[in-house]
Design a protein around this motif. Structure first.
Motif, PDB file in Angstrom:
ATOM      1  N   ARG A 142       0.842  -1.193   0.000  1.00 12.77           N
ATOM      2  CA  ARG A 142       0.000   0.000   0.000  1.00 12.77           C
ATOM      3  C   ARG A 142       0.876   1.240   0.000  1.00 12.77           C
ATOM      4  O   ARG A 142       2.051   1.201   0.373  1.00 12.77           O
ATOM      5  CB  ARG A 142      -0.935   0.017   1.203  1.00 12.77           C
ATOM      6  N   ARG A 143       0.298   2.353  -0.374  1.00 13.60           N
ATOM      7  CA  ARG A 143       0.983   3.632  -0.328  1.00 13.60           C
ATOM      8  C   ARG A 143       0.734   4.310   1.025  1.00 13.60           C
ATOM      9  O   ARG A 143      -0.358   4.214   1.596  1.00 13.60           O
ATOM     10  CB  ARG A 143       0.498   4.549  -1.456  1.00 13.60           C
ATOM     11  N   LEU A 144       1.756   5.008   1.498  1.00 16.66           N
ATOM     12  CA  LEU A 144       1.619   5.707   2.775  1.00 16.66           C
ATOM     13  C   LEU A 144       0.462   6.696   2.731  1.00 16.66           C
ATOM     14  O   LEU A 144      -0.260   6.873   3.721  1.00 16.66           O
ATOM     15  CB  LEU A 144       2.923   6.431   3.112  1.00 16.66           C
ATOM     16  N   GLY A 145       0.267   7.342   1.593  1.00 16.98           N
ATOM     17  CA  GLY A 145      -0.809   8.318   1.472  1.00 16.98           C
ATOM     18  C   GLY A 145      -2.187   7.727   1.696  1.00 16.98           C
ATOM     19  O   GLY A 145      -3.116   8.436   2.114  1.00 16.98           O
ATOM     20  N   LYS A 192       5.831   3.442  -1.122  1.00 14.36           N
ATOM     21  CA  LYS A 192       5.157   2.161  -0.952  1.00 14.36           C
ATOM     22  C   LYS A 192       5.640   1.521   0.350  1.00 14.36           C
ATOM     23  O   LYS A 192       6.827   1.501   0.634  1.00 14.36           O
ATOM     24  CB  LYS A 192       5.456   1.243  -2.145  1.00 14.36           C
ATOM     25  N   LEU A 193       4.702   1.026   1.132  1.00 18.21           N
ATOM     26  CA  LEU A 193       5.053   0.393   2.401  1.00 18.21           C
ATOM     27  C   LEU A 193       5.634  -0.994   2.136  1.00 18.21           C
ATOM     28  O   LEU A 193       5.134  -1.741   1.294  1.00 18.21           O
ATOM     29  CB  LEU A 193       3.824   0.299   3.299  1.00 18.21           C
ATOM     30  N   THR A 239       4.407  -5.956   7.745  1.00 15.57           N
ATOM     31  CA  THR A 239       4.784  -7.347   7.496  1.00 15.57           C
ATOM     32  C   THR A 239       4.310  -7.755   6.092  1.00 15.57           C
ATOM     33  O   THR A 239       3.766  -6.941   5.346  1.00 15.57           O
ATOM     34  CB  THR A 239       4.151  -8.290   8.536  1.00 15.57           C
ATOM     35  N   LYS A 240       4.491  -9.021   5.762  1.00 13.57           N
ATOM     36  CA  LYS A 240       3.981  -9.531   4.489  1.00 13.57           C
ATOM     37  C   LYS A 240       2.477  -9.785   4.558  1.00 13.57           C
ATOM     38  O   LYS A 240       1.833 -10.021   3.534  1.00 13.57           O
ATOM     39  CB  LYS A 240       4.708 -10.818   4.109  1.00 13.57           C
ATOM     40  N   GLY A 241       1.941  -9.747   5.780  1.00  8.49           N
ATOM     41  CA  GLY A 241       0.512  -9.959   5.962  1.00  8.49           C
ATOM     42  C   GLY A 241      -0.102  -8.818   6.748  1.00  8.49           C
ATOM     43  O   GLY A 241       0.065  -7.649   6.418  1.00  8.49           O
ATOM     44  N   GLU A 242      -0.804  -9.159   7.817  1.00  8.90           N
ATOM     45  CA  GLU A 242      -1.438  -8.149   8.657  1.00  8.90           C
ATOM     46  C   GLU A 242      -0.377  -7.368   9.437  1.00  8.90           C
ATOM     47  O   GLU A 242       0.646  -7.929   9.837  1.00  8.90           O
ATOM     48  CB  GLU A 242      -2.413  -8.810   9.640  1.00  8.90           C
ATOM     49  N   PRO A 243      -0.608  -6.074   9.680  1.00  8.30           N
ATOM     50  CA  PRO A 243       0.353  -5.291  10.460  1.00  8.30           C
ATOM     51  C   PRO A 243       0.449  -5.797  11.896  1.00  8.30           C
ATOM     52  O   PRO A 243      -0.531  -6.314  12.445  1.00  8.30           O
ATOM     53  CB  PRO A 243      -0.217  -3.866  10.412  1.00  8.30           C
TER      54      PRO A 243
END
Length: 255
Positions: A142-145, A192-193, A239-243
């Motif tokens: 995802r994007r930080l924005g 990008k995160l 992470t690669k999944g859920e934060p």
């Protein structure tokens, strides 16, 4: 912009630092009551940190004189502990940053003192629930924005405003790392995160105008219209999944 990516060993160090910060916050929160001074709360926080083998990330940072930031009512952030006594009906923002084994944990909450005004209670509830919602955007790819815009959209939809002069940030070996994490933004914008990034996400939300000023002590930020402000913060691992919420604690949602 170079955003630090932590490896597994470094992430484990971050977990320990953030766990300590969260424990200090939990313990300090229980001390907040009518009659205690903000200075006594600050000193207790320093003692808790010492017991946990860590130290304040704030004390001496750019000259800051406190162990924690403790801000009341219309004070937004960066309040300094002193002789002021906490009163029944206040809201008390506690911002805790610790350094443990060279790594920083950063977290904050807003504590109501006794029964508070219903409108202020709603402000706290919306701010905390907005933080929880924003964390769901902290995912690789995802994007930080996207995250930043989601915060502002939710706050504005509830009739409040976000502080623009002070923002969240990356955190790790330093208290403030790249990237900045504003509580406003444009979807699809920003970096990008990526897994391994650690972000301090911290909505600062005003009941009235977004305008703020810094008091003569050069630190304490207050709302210009003197209306209440709320502040909640977590350090989060991408992470690669859920934060992963590194400063996890029991939710205190008030609605």
């Amino acid at each position: 912009m170079s955003i630090p990516i932590k490896n597994e060993r470094e992430i484990e160090k971050m977990r320990l630092a953030c766990r300590a910060a969260s424990e200090v916050l939990d313990r300090v929160s229980t001390l907040v009551r009518p009659g205690i001074t903000t200075g006594e709360v600050d000193q207790a926080a320093a003692e808790f940190m010492a017991e946990l083998g860590c130290k304040s990330a704030f004390l001496g940072y750019r000259g800051f004189p406190g162990n924690i930031c403790i801000s009341l009512n219309e004070e937004v952030v960066h309040g300094i502990g002193g002789p002021r006594r906490i009163q029944y009906g206040d809201i008390v923002k506690l911002d805790i940053g610790v350094v443990k084994d060279g790594w920083v944990g950063d977290t904050a909450t807003t504590v109501p003192v006794g029964v508070i005004d219903e409108k202020v209670q709603r402000l706290l509830a919306v701010t905390e629930s907005t933080l929880e919602m924003a964390i769901t955007y902290a995912q690789g790819g995802r994007r930080l924005g996207d995250l930043c815009a989601a915060i502002e959209d939710e706050i504005v939809a509830n009739g409040y405003t976000v502080v623009r002069e002070f923002v969240g940030h990356g955190v790790g070996r330093k208290l403030h790392e790249e990237p900045q994490v504003p509580n406003y933004g444009r979807p699809g914008s920003g970096p990008k995160l990526k897994p391994g990034m650690t972000l301090a996400i911290e909505p600062m939300v005003n009941m009235g105008s977004a305008a703020v000023k810094v008091l003569d002590d050069k630190w304490t930020v207050v709302t210009l219209d003197e209306k209440p402000s709320a502040h909640f913060e977590h350090t989060v691992l991408i992470t690669k999944g859920e934060p992963e919420i590194l400063t996890w604690r029991k939710k205190t949602l008030l609605r």
